[in-house]
Write an enzyme that holds these catalytic residues in place. Structure first.
Site, PDB file in Angstrom:
ATOM      1  N   SER A 274     -57.705 -17.960  60.930  1.00 35.25           N
ATOM      2  CA  SER A 274     -57.658 -17.270  62.207  1.00 35.25           C
ATOM      3  C   SER A 274     -58.855 -17.658  63.086  1.00 35.25           C
ATOM      4  O   SER A 274     -59.132 -18.841  63.251  1.00 35.25           O
ATOM      5  CB  SER A 274     -57.579 -15.751  61.972  1.00 35.25           C
ATOM      6  OG  SER A 274     -57.039 -15.091  63.078  1.00 35.25           O
ATOM      7  N   ASP A 369     -45.937 -17.877  61.738  1.00 34.83           N
ATOM      8  CA  ASP A 369     -47.149 -17.195  62.187  1.00 34.83           C
ATOM      9  C   ASP A 369     -46.890 -16.583  63.564  1.00 34.83           C
ATOM     10  O   ASP A 369     -46.602 -17.296  64.525  1.00 34.83           O
ATOM     11  CB  ASP A 369     -48.298 -18.208  62.260  1.00 34.83           C
ATOM     12  CG  ASP A 369     -49.639 -17.570  62.606  1.00 34.83           C
ATOM     13  OD1 ASP A 369     -49.672 -16.366  62.949  1.00 34.83           O
ATOM     14  OD2 ASP A 369     -50.659 -18.290  62.537  1.00 34.83           O
ATOM     15  N   HIS A 403     -48.829 -15.116  59.141  1.00 38.60           N
ATOM     16  CA  HIS A 403     -50.226 -15.441  59.449  1.00 38.60           C
ATOM     17  C   HIS A 403     -51.168 -15.172  58.289  1.00 38.60           C
ATOM     18  O   HIS A 403     -52.053 -15.978  58.005  1.00 38.60           O
ATOM     19  CB  HIS A 403     -50.670 -14.633  60.670  1.00 38.60           C
ATOM     20  CG  HIS A 403     -52.081 -14.890  61.082  1.00 38.60           C
ATOM     21  ND1 HIS A 403     -52.489 -16.071  61.665  1.00 38.60           N
ATOM     22  CD2 HIS A 403     -53.209 -14.120  60.987  1.00 38.60           C
ATOM     23  CE1 HIS A 403     -53.785 -16.022  61.924  1.00 38.60           C
ATOM     24  NE2 HIS A 403     -54.249 -14.850  61.517  1.00 38.60           N
TER      25      HIS A 403
END
Length: 464
Positions: A274, A369, A403
């Site tokens: 991230s 994601d 994600h």
């Protein structure tokens, strides 16, 4: 060239493994199945002597699979196997699956299909990845590495999630830190984090675990595998008080790692996901000594805040357009399209020049994601690296994964509170495919780091 595997007829779960390294492409079919243990359970002579076993041991490391076997049932008897675990904030997660006993009155989750419940089909670790809570948008918090994740398994009469009579139960303790691994909180200069060191003389490869928000789970599990790992977080202040980010602090953390007595000092690996992933790209591009990078579901540009190194701004921030937030019926939102286009002329000052990096890259991409356009960012980076004659990268791509790719065998999290935007978001992914991706990713990450960090593979690993 992108190719898709044919699905295994025994499992609807499969993914593509794309290797963009010069050696070409390799494809591998994965499932959560494991080889059956040699243990054989004896059938009880009396119908009420039902047993439930976790093999090879009821105590194991968090990222190790187990085998659940039930014995002493009637032939063809229908039972429900349940799992329950409470996270560090007191929230209970649970799952269940219905099975039919075989001709010996036994059930083996490595072999037998669930007929209904939290999942269906043969899923040896399904009771773990399908754990859910009734609390909306909640992530299973497990960060106290000195305490195990405790899973209570029980066998009940009948089908479904009702209150059928309990026939047997067993407790599985899943430890994040193995015997002999040391955990040392660090606060030295600008370095704040936690250092994990495996047992043995070393030298060991060094890894900086760059967490967007502090977590010790991945770092401790890597230390169990023979890495010296320093976990640090991107945001040492509250996000609302963060105005800029300086690479110097992370460079200092790398230097600290290299100075550890059990570390080979030639280079450092970095793993991140991230927001931490774009910081990692910048470290590889601007700071010497980065030898291997594991980038998981991030961006190719510097997102959110101006980036500084040696007292000057080196990258402008790629900003958000929150008018593109997509609401959903669950109350969680989809923010994937909110990040502005890093290739637009006005945003090119935020694009990270990874083509000047000397490190080897492993790009890990979830195709579902919903937090970033991770696949699009990787496609652009691969094209750019190839344009500059670079071949120092590999890509693994997981259809159906979301994600939050983490070490395997934790509960799948569909949505939770987002620390930056301050409301719940959908992370994406389908639970079964996401679980398969985590198993493969975790093995691939370890192989990649051992291959590209200049240290002999350790001969001593932490065992429970």
């Amino acid at each position: 060239m992108r190719q898709m595997m044919k699905p295994n007829p025994l499992s609807a779960l499969y993914f593509t493994f794309l290797n963009h390294s010069p050696g070409g492409c390799c494809f591998r079919n994965m499932s959560l199945s494991r080889r059956s243990h040699s243990h054989r359970m004896k059938r009880s002579s009396a119908p009420n002597e039902t047993s439930c076993q976790v093999l090879p041991s009821a105590r194991c490391l968090f990222d190790e699979p187990f085998q659940v076997k039930v014995g002493g049932l009637r032939v063809g008897q229908m039972v429900t196997v349940k799992a329950a675990s409470t996270d560090e904030r007191g929230v209970v997660f649970s799952s269940s699956a219905t099975y039919r006993a075989d001709g010996d009155g036994e059930i083996d989750l490595d072999r037998d299909p669930s007929l209904s419940g939290s999942y269906v089909g043969v899923e040896p670790m399904g009771l773990l990845w399908s754990l859910r809570t009734d609390t909306l948008h909640w992530y299973f918090f497990k960060n106290k590495v000195v305490e195990p994740m405790v899973v209570k398994l029980s066998v009940h009469e009948g089908e479904g999630e009702g209150d059928g009579r309990m026939l047997a139960e067993v407790t599985n303790e899943r430890f994040l830190i193995g015997d002999g691994v040391s955990r040392l909180p660090i606060k030295e200069g600008n370095v704040q984090g936690v250092l994990f060191t495996p047992p043995g003389e070393g030298p060991f490869p060094a890894v900086l675990d760059l967490c967007t928000f502090m977590s010790e789970k991945r770092a401790s599990l890597l230390a169990n595998k023979g890495f010296v790992v320093l976990a640090v977080e991107v945001y040492i202040k509250k996000i609302e008080n963060t105005k800029e980010i300086h690479l110097d602090r992370f460079e200092e953390a790398m230097d600290f790692l290299r100075q550890q007595p059990k570390v080979d000092s030639k280079g450092v690996g970095i793993i991140s996901r991230s927001k931490g992933a774009d910081i990692t790209l910048s470290l590889a591009a601007f700071v010497p000594g980065v030898q291997a990078v594991v980038w998981i579901n991030g961006c190719s540009a510097n997102v959110g805040f101006p980036l500084y190194y040696k007292k000057r701004q080196i990258l402008s921030p790629l900003l958000y357009d929150f008018s593109k937030v997509i609401p959903t019926e669950s109350g969680a939102r989809i923010v994937k399209c909110c990040v502005k286009n890093p290739l637009a002329e006005e945003n090119k000052g935020s694009l990270i020049p990874i083509q000047q990096a000397k490190a080897h890259f492993l790009f890990v991409v979830s195709e579902d994601d919903l937090n970033w356009d991770s696949k699009g960012y990787v496609d652009e980076m691969v094209q750019r690296l190839k344009h500059h004659g670079k071949d120092n990268f590999e890509t693994v791509c997981y259809p159906g994964a979301g994600h939050l790719l983490e070490p395997p065998y934790g509960p799948y999290c569909p949505s939770t509170f987002h620390g930056l935007v301050r409301y719940p978001v959908l992370w994406g992914g389908e639970p079964r495919a996401h679980a398969v991706a985590e198993v493969h990713m975790w093995k691939k990450v370890q192989e990649f780091l051992r291959t590209h960090l200049s240290c002999e593979e350790t001969k001593t690993k932490a065992m429970l």
